[in-house]
Design a protein around this motif. Structure first.
Motif, PDB file in Angstrom:
ATOM      1  N   THR A 131       0.680  -1.336  -0.039  1.00  0.00           N
ATOM      2  CA  THR A 131      -0.018   0.025  -0.128  1.00  0.00           C
ATOM      3  C   THR A 131       0.770   1.261   0.071  1.00  0.00           C
ATOM      4  O   THR A 131       0.402   2.204  -0.222  1.00  0.00           O
ATOM      5  CB  THR A 131      -0.987   0.070   1.226  1.00  0.00           C
ATOM      6  N   GLU A 138      -4.266   1.454  -0.101  1.00  0.00           N
ATOM      7  CA  GLU A 138      -4.785   0.211   0.793  1.00  0.00           C
ATOM      8  C   GLU A 138      -6.255  -0.201   0.316  1.00  0.00           C
ATOM      9  O   GLU A 138      -6.570  -1.434   0.078  1.00  0.00           O
ATOM     10  CB  GLU A 138      -4.645   0.409   2.257  1.00  0.00           C
ATOM     11  N   HIS A 160      -8.187   2.681   8.847  1.00  0.00           N
ATOM     12  CA  HIS A 160      -8.301   2.302   7.462  1.00  0.00           C
ATOM     13  C   HIS A 160      -9.399   3.074   7.022  1.00  0.00           C
ATOM     14  O   HIS A 160      -9.963   3.900   7.901  1.00  0.00           O
ATOM     15  CB  HIS A 160      -8.995   0.917   7.221  1.00  0.00           C
TER      16      HIS A 160
END
Length: 368
Positions: A131, A138, A160
């Motif tokens: 990533t 990602e 995230h």
């Protein structure tokens, strides 16, 4: 004659050579460019396609002699089963998506080694996505990997994007977030508390009598784990009336060279510093080499420490103080969680594991 057939008269107890004793003289398919099929293996081994399928899937009652003959024929042909067809029925493939920020960072190959050590004894295979520490990348990598319907996900970090977290929640497969336990996981997590690691290093530095501290870090806006260590570090300093007197950050380039450059520049700006704390061992090693060249007393005049316990740096003229991040164990524990959950979804296993790193004082941090 096939090179395998040439081994027929050589006794061996190995499974491979036992299998080759049953290879027939059935010619290989003329068109070697087309994909091989079960029929090709069936014709080469002299058994039905159904039997070939049973052997290759390790299903059904098949004699050892027949199994050996089929496996030998498949190996001779170079046949690889098409598992996508099976995945269409089960809606899953035997792949574990492993999503990490970097392959150039020396930390993550050791994590991958731990994962592989566990999965190599199973039918599961790790597939790696990178990533570059970018949340949007990602999200894209996760989307592509989940579209192949893996059996599990091992992903670095707890932070995230909302879309990525939604995909992980909806995947309905084991998800293990690794490297960090300072937060709430989607499913399971294995790692260390980076805030605690920063706090413990600060306590060791203060206990040794250092008070004029500089900090050098890399990718701090994106490497959230390094930022958490920095937060824990400054928290303890602040409680003891000490502030970081100088700091520098960088992204890109050789870590060793950057460590040298930043150390030289920081000491020119702030000559009274008596300790340098680096966010990782590589820039710390660059700083150490610079200080040795300058003939500066280490750890008397200046102490220094890094983070990660990188084994490659054990060959330096002085051993850098550091903290082990439990990388191999993190990889192993994460893979064990995935494998056990897939083997028995109802099994009771620990899914929130915080490992304890330890400080290595080396030759650059005084003990008191």
């Amino acid at each position: 004659m096939s090179p395998v057939l040439g081994q027929l008269n050589k006794p061996s107890r190995s499974r491979y050579h036992l299998a080759t004793q049953f290879i027939t003289d059935t010619p290989l398919p003329a068109d070697t460019k087309r994909p091989l099929t079960l029929r090709d293996v069936s014709e080469a081994s002299g058994v039905s396609e159904m039997t070939v399928s049973r052997v290759l899937r390790n299903r059904g009652d098949v004699s050892d002699a027949t199994r050996t003959r089929v496996l030998a024929a498949a190996k001779e042909l170079g046949y690889v089963p098409n598992k996508i067809a099976g995945a269409l029925a089960s809606n899953r493939v035997n792949l574990i998506a492993v999503i990490i920020p970097s392959l150039s960072n020396m930390v993550f190959p050791e994590v991958l080694t731990g994962i592989n050590q566990v999965l190599e004894d199973t039918e599961l295979q790790p597939v790696v996505g990178v990533t570059d520490y970018l949340p949007e990348k990602e999200e894209k990598v996760l989307y592509e990997m989940l579209s192949w319907r893996p059996s599990g996900v091992i992903i670095a970090g707890l932070e995230h994007t909302e879309a990525a977290r939604a995909m992980l929640n909806a995947a309905d497969i084991p998800v293990v977030e690794i490297m960090d336990t300072d937060g709430k996981p989607v499913d399971a997590m294995v790692g260390i508390s980076h805030r605690r690691a920063g706090r413990e290093m600060a306590q060791a530095i203060l206990k040794a009598g250092y008070r004029h501290i500089g900090f050098m870090g890399t990718k701090m806006p994106l490497d959230l784990r390094a930022r958490k260590r920095f937060e824990g570090f400054t928290e303890v300093l602040g409680k003891n009336g000490v502030e970081i007197e100088d700091r520098a950050f960088y992204s890109g380039g050789s870590a060793l060279a950057k460590g040298r450059e930043m150390t030289a520049a920081m000491l020119e700006r702030s000559p009274d510093l008596d300790f340098l704390y680096y966010s990782n061992d590589l820039i710390g090693a660059g700083g150490l080499l610079y200080l040795i060249e300058q003939g500066i007393d280490i750890p008397g005049r200046i102490g220094l420490a890094g983070f990660n316990g990188v084994e490659l740096l054990q060959g330096l003229p002085r051993k850098l103080a550091t903290m082990d991040a439990c990388r191999l164990e993190i990889g192993r524990k994460a893979a064990e969680i995935v494998a056990k959950r897939l083997e028995d979804p109802e099994a009771e296993i620990e899914t929130r594991i915080t490992l304890t790193p330890t400080i290595s004082y080396g030759d650059t941090l005084k003990r008191r």
